[in-house]
Scaffold this motif. Structure first.
Motif, PDB file in Angstrom:
ATOM      1  N   TYR A 225     -22.696  31.990   9.479  1.00  0.00           N
ATOM      2  CA  TYR A 225     -21.732  32.393   8.443  1.00  0.00           C
ATOM      3  C   TYR A 225     -22.275  32.095   7.049  1.00  0.00           C
ATOM      4  CZ  TYR A 225     -17.435  33.092   5.849  1.00  0.00           C
ATOM      5  OH  TYR A 225     -16.490  33.569   4.963  1.00  0.00           O
ATOM      6  N   PRO A 226     -22.498  33.134   6.212  1.00  0.00           N
ATOM      7  CA  PRO A 226     -22.948  32.890   4.835  1.00  0.00           C
ATOM      8  C   PRO A 226     -21.839  32.211   4.030  1.00  0.00           C
ATOM      9  CG  PRO A 226     -23.348  35.175   5.514  1.00  0.00           C
ATOM     10  CD  PRO A 226     -22.430  34.569   6.517  1.00  0.00           C
ATOM     11  N   GLU A 227     -22.189  31.145   3.379  1.00  0.00           N
ATOM     12  CA  GLU A 227     -21.204  30.320   2.688  1.00  0.00           C
ATOM     13  C   GLU A 227     -20.430  31.094   1.625  1.00  0.00           C
ATOM     14  OE1 GLU A 227     -21.394  25.716   1.242  1.00  0.00           O
ATOM     15  OE2 GLU A 227     -22.888  27.074   0.385  1.00  0.00           O
ATOM     16  N   GLN A 228     -21.046  32.117   1.017  1.00  0.00           N
ATOM     17  CA  GLN A 228     -20.401  32.874  -0.058  1.00  0.00           C
ATOM     18  C   GLN A 228     -20.096  34.313   0.360  1.00  0.00           C
ATOM     19  OE1 GLN A 228     -23.066  32.502  -3.413  1.00  0.00           O
ATOM     20  NE2 GLN A 228     -23.197  30.282  -3.211  1.00  0.00           N
ATOM     21  N   ASP A 229     -19.794  34.518   1.632  1.00  0.00           N
ATOM     22  CA  ASP A 229     -19.520  35.864   2.136  1.00  0.00           C
ATOM     23  C   ASP A 229     -18.248  36.411   1.494  1.00  0.00           C
ATOM     24  OD1 ASP A 229     -18.987  38.185   3.703  1.00  0.00           O
ATOM     25  OD2 ASP A 229     -20.150  37.321   5.334  1.00  0.00           O
ATOM     26  N   ARG A 234     -13.797  33.409   6.683  1.00  0.00           N
ATOM     27  CA  ARG A 234     -14.225  32.329   7.577  1.00  0.00           C
ATOM     28  C   ARG A 234     -13.147  31.996   8.613  1.00  0.00           C
ATOM     29  NH1 ARG A 234     -18.097  28.113   6.677  1.00  0.00           N
ATOM     30  NH2 ARG A 234     -17.847  26.449   8.218  1.00  0.00           N
ATOM     31  N   THR A 251     -23.234  27.368   9.357  1.00  0.00           N
ATOM     32  CA  THR A 251     -23.061  27.807   7.978  1.00  0.00           C
ATOM     33  C   THR A 251     -24.420  27.933   7.297  1.00  0.00           C
ATOM     34  OG1 THR A 251     -20.896  26.737   7.814  1.00  0.00           O
ATOM     35  CG2 THR A 251     -22.012  27.264   5.752  1.00  0.00           C
ATOM     36  N   ALA A 253     -26.007  27.846   3.926  1.00  0.00           N
ATOM     37  CA  ALA A 253     -25.639  27.374   2.590  1.00  0.00           C
ATOM     38  C   ALA A 253     -26.127  28.320   1.505  1.00  0.00           C
ATOM     39  CB  ALA A 253     -26.200  25.977   2.365  1.00  0.00           C
ATOM     40  N   ALA A 254     -25.306  28.466   0.460  1.00  0.00           N
ATOM     41  CA  ALA A 254     -25.663  29.224  -0.750  1.00  0.00           C
ATOM     42  C   ALA A 254     -26.099  30.648  -0.439  1.00  0.00           C
ATOM     43  CB  ALA A 254     -26.756  28.499  -1.532  1.00  0.00           C
ATOM     44  N   ALA A 265     -32.393  31.131   1.272  1.00  0.00           N
ATOM     45  CA  ALA A 265     -31.408  31.223   2.348  1.00  0.00           C
ATOM     46  C   ALA A 265     -31.963  32.028   3.512  1.00  0.00           C
ATOM     47  CB  ALA A 265     -30.121  31.851   1.827  1.00  0.00           C
TER      48      ALA A 265
END
Length: 566
Positions: A225-229, A234, A251, A253-254, A265
């Motif tokens: 899961y991309p943290e900034q999706d 989520r 996760t 990160a960033a 990433a």
């Protein structure tokens, strides 16, 4: 599954006398008798003995987009099959107007059939990204040949994601009788009604369907899961994973939905995907196992090879003038984005404050957003004076862009009569400079400031334009250029543009801009466009004899910007 290689095995890349990464182009037919084009990536001859990974392409992308991940997997002892969907972009057969999610799932089954019938492979780890992950989730629940599913930013609530993107209740409109016919969805012309009808009838459209399919899985499901999706919630992913007996989340990160927009990433993701393909347990934080990286020269050579194949497979149907005329009609929506305004402020700051008599060239002015910014700054900061006013010259490919620039800039100019600027415009096709004979219609050392905003990426030979810009810039003059970066993700900028205080027309413009961005991404992948990182942009500018002073990211960290001098 077999054990992963150690760092001392013969899989270390690029060592003398050791097997090299290689790619074989193959094809086979799906059960609808459409030809599927695919690649087999591997090291050495162990096609039957080494474990296999199946890589599915994202919506709007080809097998080439998975090349970097595929070579990371192959460098670490895994064979890889990556393919193009039928009725999609790439080398497989079919028309995009016939694309459906169930059809894409059938392509996955065709890949499994090919591996079993041709190579005797009956166990595969499947890796998918975004929308393609929804296809794989359906197939994995019913086909025992998939022994593990790895989802990267996988869509779990398709209509919810579409509603988030387009700010419309797609399902409600469809059930209410609205029909789209052939429509552009994120850069591809598809039959919108057939697309919706098939996902509804197959129950692929919502979170409940994903939860149901996840509950059928009897194999591990690893979700990155991309943290900034911006497109996948989520909480919905967690709900889907809770239904899977062996589901877990990792996760990144960033990272944004387009994970590769961040090289750091992406490298972390590749490392973790390699681990997840080999292991059923989470990667320890203190692990000393560092996956092999593919040889860069081999990777770049294969990237060029596949780009040329894509060029031959399909040339864009519309010309550049036609494309950019349509694109610029909707571009002004970006003025509502705080990220875009910050980008304009940076470009203007690097160009320097307006001053009496300054000559400014906007090379690729589009619909004049930078010119408007410059005039507003002149209006705010220049005192009434008898000195020569600033002169702004805008060049662009399209008459529509130049007309919009003139209209918008005259509107600003009327309010700044004390320093009324000179405004000049000319239609120029920068690609015609590539023949070595055509020149910009200006004398040497003419301009004090040159801005070339988000233009160089779209030229066949940007070096030809850079040489001309260097010629017409006076000694000591400032040059500011920018480019979208490779694998850029415009989701945050798009959401910011239509997030608040917008009209229905603004939302429509935002959708059209996002659709055009999908076309641009495909043109980048086929080599018609080339995007640059800050370092890459600085390099091609220095090659034109400019002295680069500053290089950085802007526009929500999606664009490279450099400042240089002559």
């Amino acid at each position: 599954m077999a054990q992963p290689p150690s760092p001392t095995t013969d899989l270390a890349p690029a060592a003398a006398g050791q097997p090299q990464l290689q790619t074989e182009f193959v094809s086979f037919h799906n059960r609808a008798d459409l030809r599927v084009a695919a690649c087999l990536d591997h090291v050495g001859t162990g096609l039957r003995s080494r474990p296999w990974v199946l890589l599915a392409p994202k919506y709007g992308e080809t097998k080439k987009n998975n090349l970097q991940l595929a070579y990371h997997l192959a460098a670490n002892g895994l064979n890889v099959l990556r393919f193009d969907h039928t009725n999609h972009v790439g080398e497989s057969e079919g028309e995009t107007t016939a694309f459906t999610i169930p059809g894409a799932a059938a392509d996955v089954t065709a890949c499994l059939d090919y591996l079993e019938e041709s190579l005797g492979v009956r166990q595969v780890v499947a890796v998918a990204n975004s929308l393609s992950a929804r296809c794989l989730l359906r197939v994995a629940g019913n086909d025992t040949r998939i022994i593990k599913l790895i989802s990267v930013a996988g869509v779990v609530n398709l209509l919810g994601t579409m509603q988030e993107i387009y700010r419309e209740d797609i399902l409600g409109l469809y059930r209410g009788g609205h029909r789209w016919g052939v429509t552009n969805f994120l850069g591809l012309e598809i039959n919108g009604d057939m697309f919706l009808e098939t996902i509804l009838s197959a129950e692929l459209h919502d979170l409940a369907g994903s939860v149901q399919d996840a509950g059928k899985l009897r194999v591990p499901l690893v979700y990155f899961y991309p943290e900034q999706d911006a497109w996948v919630a989520r909480a919905e992913v967690e709900q889907m994973l809770a239904a899977c007996p062996q589901g877990r989340m990792v996760t990144v990160a960033a990272a944004m939905h387009e994970v590769q927009e961040s090289p750091r990433a992406a490298e972390e993701l590749f490392r973790q995907v390699v681990w997840a393909c080999w292991h059923d347990t989470p990667q320890p934080d203190d692990t000393k196992a560092v996956p092999h990286a593919p040889d860069k020269k081999t990777l770049l050579a294969q990237n060029r090879r596949e780009r040329e194949r894509l060029r031959r497979a399909g040339t864009p149907s519309e010309g550049e003038t036609e494309f950019w005329t349509g694109y610029l009609k909707k571009y002004s929506i970006l003025e509502k984005s705080t990220d875009y305004r910050a980008y304009l402020n940076l470009v203007g700051h690097l160009c320097g404050p307006p001053r009496p008599g300054v000559l400014v060239l906007d090379a690729g002015c589009g619909n004049g957003l930078f010119g408007r910014w410059m005039l507003r700054e002149a209006w705010r900061h220049l005192p009434p004076s008898n000195e020569l006013p600033p002169t702004y010259v805008g060049l662009d490919l399209t008459t529509q862009g130049l007309a919009d620039a003139l209209t918008g800039q005259l509107g600003v100019g009327r309010r700044m009569l004390p320093v009324a600027p000179g405004l000049q415009y000319a239609m120029v096709d920068f690609d015609l400079l590539s023949d070595g004979h055509a020149r910009l219609p200006f004398r040497d050392d003419t301009f004090d400031v040159i801005c070339c905003s988000l233009v160089l990426s779209y030229l066949k030979r940007p070096q030809a334009l850079l040489a001309e810009l260097h010629r017409v810039l006076r000694p000591g003059g400032v040059f500011v250029a920018s480019s979208m970066k490779p694998h850029c993700d415009l989701s945050v900028i798009y959401r910011d543009s239509i997030g608040r205080h917008v009209t229905t027309g603004d939302v429509d413009s935002g959708r059209d801009l996002l659709r055009a961005a999908g076309k641009i991404k495909l043109k980048e992948e086929t080599g018609h466009y080339t995007f640059y990182s800050p370092a890459q942009l600085a390099t091609i500018v220095m090659d034109a004899d400019f002295n680069v002073r500053r290089s950085q990211l802007s526009l929500g960290n999606q664009a490279a910007v450099i400042q240089a001098f002559k």
